[in-house]
Design an enzyme around this catalytic site. Sequence first.
Site, mmCIF file in Angstrom:
data_model
loop_
_atom_site.group_PDB
_atom_site.id
_atom_site.type_symbol
_atom_site.label_atom_id
_atom_site.label_comp_id
_atom_site.label_asym_id
_atom_site.label_seq_id
_atom_site.Cartn_x
_atom_site.Cartn_y
_atom_site.Cartn_z
ATOM 1 N N HIS A 29 0.846 -1.197 0.000
ATOM 2 C CA HIS A 29 0.000 0.000 0.000
ATOM 3 C C HIS A 29 0.876 1.239 0.000
ATOM 4 O O HIS A 29 1.932 1.248 0.633
ATOM 5 C CB HIS A 29 -0.912 0.008 1.245
ATOM 6 C CG HIS A 29 -2.086 0.895 1.091
ATOM 7 N ND1 HIS A 29 -2.018 2.237 1.354
ATOM 8 C CD2 HIS A 29 -3.341 0.641 0.666
ATOM 9 C CE1 HIS A 29 -3.205 2.774 1.105
ATOM 10 N NE2 HIS A 29 -4.023 1.834 0.681
ATOM 11 N N ASP A 37 -7.860 -5.434 -0.043
ATOM 12 C CA ASP A 37 -8.367 -6.308 -1.105
ATOM 13 C C ASP A 37 -7.943 -7.769 -0.956
ATOM 14 O O ASP A 37 -8.356 -8.607 -1.742
ATOM 15 C CB ASP A 37 -7.878 -5.791 -2.471
ATOM 16 C CG ASP A 37 -8.568 -4.496 -2.853
ATOM 17 O OD1 ASP A 37 -9.684 -4.267 -2.366
ATOM 18 O OD2 ASP A 37 -7.974 -3.720 -3.628
HETATM 19 N N1 ACO Z 1 4.191 -7.528 -4.338
HETATM 20 C C1 ACO Z 1 5.532 -7.531 -4.518
HETATM 21 N N2 ACO Z 1 6.312 -6.432 -4.400
HETATM 22 C C2 ACO Z 1 5.683 -5.286 -4.128
HETATM 23 C C3 ACO Z 1 4.290 -5.214 -3.942
HETATM 24 C C4 ACO Z 1 3.538 -6.399 -4.051
HETATM 25 N N3 ACO Z 1 2.239 -6.425 -3.896
HETATM 26 N N4 ACO Z 1 3.948 -3.945 -3.672
HETATM 27 C C5 ACO Z 1 5.083 -3.228 -3.692
HETATM 28 N N5 ACO Z 1 6.134 -4.032 -3.978
HETATM 29 C C6 ACO Z 1 7.536 -3.653 -4.047
HETATM 30 C C7 ACO Z 1 7.902 -3.077 -5.405
HETATM 31 O O1 ACO Z 1 8.318 -4.074 -6.302
HETATM 32 C C8 ACO Z 1 9.002 -2.114 -5.046
HETATM 33 O O2 ACO Z 1 10.168 -2.854 -4.839
HETATM 34 P P1 ACO Z 1 11.602 -2.234 -5.246
HETATM 35 O O3 ACO Z 1 11.762 -1.008 -4.396
HETATM 36 O O4 ACO Z 1 12.562 -3.336 -4.930
HETATM 37 O O5 ACO Z 1 11.504 -1.907 -6.711
HETATM 38 C C9 ACO Z 1 8.572 -1.571 -3.680
HETATM 39 O O6 ACO Z 1 7.754 -2.595 -3.104
HETATM 40 C C10 ACO Z 1 7.773 -0.285 -3.767
HETATM 41 O O7 ACO Z 1 6.755 -0.450 -4.746
HETATM 42 P P2 ACO Z 1 5.957 0.762 -5.407
HETATM 43 O O8 ACO Z 1 5.159 0.229 -6.551
HETATM 44 O O9 ACO Z 1 6.859 1.922 -5.666
HETATM 45 O O10 ACO Z 1 5.039 1.168 -4.206
HETATM 46 P P3 ACO Z 1 3.699 1.965 -4.314
HETATM 47 O O11 ACO Z 1 3.550 2.710 -3.065
HETATM 48 O O12 ACO Z 1 3.613 2.737 -5.575
HETATM 49 O O13 ACO Z 1 2.703 0.718 -4.425
HETATM 50 C C11 ACO Z 1 0.755 -0.476 -4.702
HETATM 51 C C12 ACO Z 1 1.464 0.631 -3.930
HETATM 52 C C13 ACO Z 1 0.536 -0.033 -6.155
HETATM 53 C C14 ACO Z 1 -0.586 -0.728 -4.054
HETATM 54 C C15 ACO Z 1 1.628 -1.781 -4.684
HETATM 55 O O14 ACO Z 1 1.859 -2.182 -3.370
HETATM 56 C C16 ACO Z 1 1.007 -2.904 -5.506
HETATM 57 O O15 ACO Z 1 1.182 -2.953 -6.724
HETATM 58 N N6 ACO Z 1 0.247 -3.838 -4.831
HETATM 59 C C17 ACO Z 1 -0.434 -4.903 -5.533
HETATM 60 C C18 ACO Z 1 -1.751 -4.393 -6.068
HETATM 61 C C19 ACO Z 1 -2.766 -4.164 -4.969
HETATM 62 O O16 ACO Z 1 -2.960 -4.982 -4.094
HETATM 63 N N7 ACO Z 1 -3.443 -3.010 -5.053
HETATM 64 C C20 ACO Z 1 -4.495 -2.633 -4.101
HETATM 65 C C21 ACO Z 1 -4.056 -1.471 -3.262
HETATM 66 S S1 ACO Z 1 -5.258 -1.113 -2.030
HETATM 67 C C22 ACO Z 1 -6.503 -0.423 -2.868
HETATM 68 O O17 ACO Z 1 -6.377 0.133 -3.931
HETATM 69 C C23 ACO Z 1 -7.823 -0.512 -2.314
#
Ligand code: ACO
Length: 378
Positions: A259, A314
Site C-alpha cells: 500500500h 483487497d
Molecule cells: N508484491 C511484490 N512487491 C511489491 C508489492 C507487491 N504487492 N507492492 C510493492 N512491492 C515492491 C515493489 O516491487 C518495489 O520494490 P523495489 O523497491 O525493490 O523496486 C517496492 O515494493 C515499492 O513499490 P511501489 O510500486 O513503488 O510502491 P507503491 O507505493 O507505488 O505501491 C501499490 C502501492 C501499487 C498498491 C503496490 O503495493 C502494488 O502494486 N500492490 C499490488 C496491487 C494491490 O494490491 N493493489 C491494491 C491497493 S489497495 C486499494 O487500492 C484498495
Amino acid sequence: MSLTFSRGLEDVIIKETSLTYIDGVNGILRYRGYNIEDLVNYSSFEEVIYLMLYGNLPNKSQLEEVREKLYRNFDVPKELISMIYSLPKGSNAVGILESAFGMLASIYDPKWDKSTDRDLAISIISKAATITANIYRAKEGLKPKIVEPKKNFAESFLNTVFEKSFSNDEVKAMDAALILYVDHEVPASTTAGLVASSTLSDMYSCVVAALAALKGPLHGRAAEDAFNQFVEINSEDKVESWFEEKIIKGKNRLMGFGHRVYKTYDPRAKIFKYYSEKLSKNNSQANIYYKIASKLEEIGIKNFSDKKIYPNTDFYSGILFYSLGFPIYMFTALFALSRVLGWVAHFIEYVEEQHRLIRPRAIYVGPEKRDFRPLNER
Ligand code: ACO
C-alpha cells in the site's frame, strides 16, 4: 518560482479533509474521528452515510430520514436498465457502472448547489445499488429488479441481487464490507473524481472519472486479482511452490499486498479477514480459499518484511463476497458501491469548502525548438 516534482504525486497534498484520517505507520483508519473498528462493530452503512455527508453520527430520527431518502431513490430510468441488459454478457462490471453513471450524467446534468448536493449524493448511492444489482442479474440471465427496501441497506441490496434471504451474520458481513470500503482519503479514484469536480463538472460525471481509476488492477481490481491467485493455487499445499514460482522467480506482484500509505497491516484487512473466516465456515470452497489466503499471507509477510509490505483491504474481501454468493467479476463493482459514498463526500467537501481548479504542471523534456518543414519536404 520553484516547482517540485513528485512521481506518482507521492506525498503531494491535494486538499484538506475532515472525512478520513489514516495513520499508515500504526495502521489506524478513522472516519470523521471514529475508529473503523467501532463503526463496523456498532454502526451501520446508513449511519456512516449520514456521518460522511453531515459530519456527525445520526440520532434515531436522522437515521430514519436518511433511510427514507435512500429507499425513495432506488429507482433508475428504464433506459438505463435496458442499456445494462443490452450489453454483451461478458461486459466488464465496472465498465457497465461507468456507462450507467455516464447515462445519468447525460439525462440529469445537475449543477452544484449546497441546498441539494447531499440529497443528490444519497440518491447516487441508492442508484448505485440498483445498477450494481442489475449488473449481476443481467449477466446471470435474471429479470431486472429495482432494489426493494428491507430492514437495512445491506439486506435490501443482497435480497434484490439474489432474491433470497440471508442470515444476520451474512447481512452484517455485507454491511461491514460496505463500511470498510467507504473512504480512504485521496487514493487514485477519489483524486481522479476530484480533478473532475474541480472543473465543476456534475456529480455523476465525477463518479465516472473515479470509476475509471478504480477499475485498474493497481487499485480496485486488486480484490479480483487477489482472489484469482487463490483460485489458481487451488490447494493449501501448493501455496509455497506457487509463491516461489510466481512471485520470487516470476517477479510478479502479490496482489492484495502492499500500500502507498500503510507500512503495516491494513486495519481493514484485519476486519475483512475476520468476516471471511466466519462466513467461509459455511461454504467448503470458500473455506479452502480462506486457508490458502492465510498461508499466502504468512509467506508474503515473511518475504516482504524488509519492504514493509502487508495485506491490504483487497486481500480477504473477495472471500467474504464469494461466501455470500458473488462471482469474481462483481468484486470491484461491490467495492465501488461502497466507495461512491467516499467519493461524493470528498467532492462536496472540495466544491463547497475549498474549491479551486486542479491544474498541475509537467516538466517539458522533449526536443528544443525545431524548424518546421512542410509535409512534401519531410
Ligand atoms: N508484491 C511484490 N512487491 C511489491 C508489492 C507487491 N504487492 N507492492 C510493492 N512491492 C515492491 C515493489 O516491487 C518495489 O520494490 P523495489 O523497491 O525493490 O523496486 C517496492 O515494493 C515499492 O513499490 P511501489 O510500486 O513503488 O510502491 P507503491 O507505493 O507505488 O505501491 C501499490 C502501492 C501499487 C498498491 C503496490 O503495493 C502494488 O502494486 N500492490 C499490488 C496491487 C494491490 O494490491 N493493489 C491494491 C491497493 S489497495 C486499494 O487500492 C484498495
